[in-house]
Design an enzyme around this catalytic site. Sequence first.
Site, short mmCIF file in Angstrom:
data_model
loop_
_atom_site.label_atom_id
_atom_site.label_comp_id
_atom_site.label_asym_id
_atom_site.label_seq_id
_atom_site.Cartn_x
_atom_site.Cartn_y
_atom_site.Cartn_z
N HIS A 114 -5.10 -11.14 -10.55
CA HIS A 114 -6.47 -11.47 -10.51
C HIS A 114 -7.49 -10.69 -11.20
O HIS A 114 -8.25 -9.76 -10.29
CB HIS A 114 -7.11 -11.99 -8.63
CG HIS A 114 -8.36 -12.71 -9.18
ND1 HIS A 114 -9.29 -12.02 -8.77
CD2 HIS A 114 -8.47 -14.26 -8.71
CE1 HIS A 114 -10.14 -13.39 -8.63
NE2 HIS A 114 -10.03 -14.21 -8.03
N GLU A 128 -13.26 -12.68 3.62
CA GLU A 128 -12.06 -12.38 4.90
C GLU A 128 -12.29 -10.55 5.77
O GLU A 128 -12.18 -10.76 6.39
CB GLU A 128 -10.62 -12.50 4.04
CG GLU A 128 -9.33 -11.58 5.18
CD GLU A 128 -9.31 -12.08 6.43
OE1 GLU A 128 -8.28 -11.58 7.22
OE2 GLU A 128 -9.59 -13.38 6.29
#
Length: 210
Positions: A114, A128
């Site tokens: 990513h 998160e």
Amino acid sequence: MSALTACTSQTALPGPLSRRASTPFRARCACSRPSRSRLIAWADAATSSAPPAALPIEKSGPNHKPLKDIQEIMEILPHRFPFLLVDRVLEWESGKYAVGYKCITINDNFFPGHFPNRAIMPGVLQVEALAQLGGIAMIDPADKGQQNNFFFGGVDGVRWKKPVVPGDVLMMRVDVVKFNKRHGICKVDAKAYVGTDLVCQGELTLVMLK
């Protein structure tokens, strides 16, 4: 040096005072130079109020002294590598708020995918990280039974403003806006910054199961 000032009053006063009032009188005004000690005191005050010299860049990094280091964080949160996303806690008040951060490096395990040609921290992992910091604000560290019963319950109004990339320090703050201890439901207002730039924000719901 001294200055002499001559003043004549033209005000008419009754009786004997009227003759005095029309008589010129002199007023002496003494103007003294400040003493040497006072001049030195003024100079010292001006020097002490001057802005401090800027720190060299190698001494001005974001290495904040932690209120809770990684060992203490691991005593509160059940998360472990590669999913523990809070490195340090700087401010904290149980049931109220917490401020902490994560240092982003190219060695984070999500960057190879990513993305291979442009490393960007996934937005969901930013959320998160905020949720984990919210858990630190929510969990009572003295109650070890809460550690494994803390879950993510939901997100509302989450927005991402700028990419977070290797080398950034993701500074986070969560403020408890509602905490129903009876049902174990906590809502926090969460914001993440890189420098002065807001990069992520939203309202998170955390759940403590019994």
